[in-house]
Scaffold this active site. Structure first.
Site, PDB file in Angstrom:
ATOM      1  N   GLU A 168      -0.303  -8.343   5.430  1.00  0.00           N
ATOM      2  CA  GLU A 168       0.109  -8.397   6.839  1.00  0.00           C
ATOM      3  C   GLU A 168      -1.056  -8.159   7.786  1.00  0.00           C
ATOM      4  OE1 GLU A 168       0.692  -5.983   4.760  1.00  0.00           O
ATOM      5  OE2 GLU A 168       0.491  -4.034   5.718  1.00  0.00           O
ATOM      6  N   CYS A 215       0.837  -1.212   0.000  1.00  0.00           N
ATOM      7  CA  CYS A 215       0.000   0.000   0.000  1.00  0.00           C
ATOM      8  C   CYS A 215       0.871   1.261   0.000  1.00  0.00           C
ATOM      9  CB  CYS A 215      -0.979  -0.054   1.160  1.00  0.00           C
ATOM     10  SG  CYS A 215      -2.402   1.005   0.879  1.00  0.00           S
ATOM     11  N   HIS A 223      -2.947  -5.134   1.904  1.00  0.00           N
ATOM     12  CA  HIS A 223      -2.176  -5.471   3.108  1.00  0.00           C
ATOM     13  C   HIS A 223      -2.297  -6.961   3.430  1.00  0.00           C
ATOM     14  CE1 HIS A 223      -1.651  -1.251   4.342  1.00  0.00           C
ATOM     15  NE2 HIS A 223      -2.869  -1.079   3.897  1.00  0.00           N
TER      16      HIS A 223
HETATM   17  N1  GLN Z   1      -3.677   6.197   1.165  1.00  0.00           N
HETATM   18  C1  GLN Z   1      -2.404   5.990   1.768  1.00  0.00           C
HETATM   19  C2  GLN Z   1      -1.335   6.806   1.075  1.00  0.00           C
HETATM   20  O1  GLN Z   1      -1.568   7.391   0.085  1.00  0.00           O
HETATM   21  C3  GLN Z   1      -2.019   4.527   1.753  1.00  0.00           C
HETATM   22  C4  GLN Z   1      -2.964   3.775   2.625  1.00  0.00           C
HETATM   23  C5  GLN Z   1      -2.381   2.527   3.189  1.00  0.00           C
HETATM   24  O2  GLN Z   1      -1.171   2.314   3.254  1.00  0.00           O
HETATM   25  N2  GLN Z   1      -3.259   1.694   3.685  1.00  0.00           N
HETATM   26  O3  GLN Z   1      -0.227   6.847   1.561  1.00  0.00           O
END
Ligand code: GLN
Length: 187
Positions: free
Chosen positions: A165, A74, A163
């Site tokens: 994890e 992410c 994710h």
């Molecule tokens: N929206 C977040 C970002 O732009 C990422 C979200 C996440 O890691 N769950 O950094």
């Protein structure tokens, strides 16, 4: 794990469950002690600012060029990317373009099963997830959701929009650990 901000404790738990020793990376000295790196989910702009402040950007790029495996989830995927729509890249490692928070408000968070090449179904938690809007030729898609690539690999770099994890699925971490043992040119 890069332990500046985000869910690095969940990554530590996945490495521990895989039988590896999980170390927290906050300085270039910490980085020198690890064989591979996970970059957690969280807030990519915060992770980017802290990584710059801690002098970690060039050391991580150098280790990556020497073949250190990296898994980004992410926000971690966002900071690994070469291009961010409406944003500045940090590590510029992964030849993709990402669009942050691209799944829209009403579906900010959701879970899904993602079919991963060579692995089977992986439970994926998406939280304000980015979308990969462009893929370079060296990037292999390992998993898709709704017709979009959500898990990709380029050499020893692996990045997920979701994710694993948080879902408690340690198989991507195990794959990263296996990459650390692969010869560099196969990666
Ligand atoms: N929206 C977040 C970002 O732009 C990422 C979200 C996440 O890691 N769950 O950094």
């Amino acid at each position: 794990m890069l332990a500046l901000q985000g869910d690095f404790r969940e990554h530590a738990a996945m490495f521990a469950a895989s039988g590896a020793t999980a170390l927290l990376v906050r300085t270039p000295e910490d980085l020198a002690a690890v064989d591979l790196l996970a970059i957690p989910g969280g807030e990519s702009t915060t992770i980017a600012k802290l990584a710059r402040d801690h002098g970690l950007v060039d050391p991580i790029r150098r280790r990556a060029s020497e073949g250190m495996p990296i898994l980004g989830t992410c926000a971690g995927m966002i900071v690994m990317s070469k291009r961010i729509e409406d944003g500045e890249p940090l590590l510029s490692l992964l030849d993709v373009t990402v669009r942050r928070n691209a799944y829209g408000r009403q579906v900010d968070s959701f879970e899904a099963d993602v079919e991963v090449k060579g692995m089977g179904s992986v439970r994926a938690v998406f939280i304000r997830a980015p979308v990969i809007s462009e893929l370079g030729p060296a990037v292999e898609v390992l998993g898709e959701h709704g017709g979009q690539p959500v898990l990709v690999r380029q050499g020893k770099l692996m990045a997920a929009a979701f994710h694993p994890e948080i879902a408690g699925d340690k198989r991507l971490h195990e794959r990263l650990l296996a990459m650390a043992d692969e010869p560099r040119d196969r990666g």
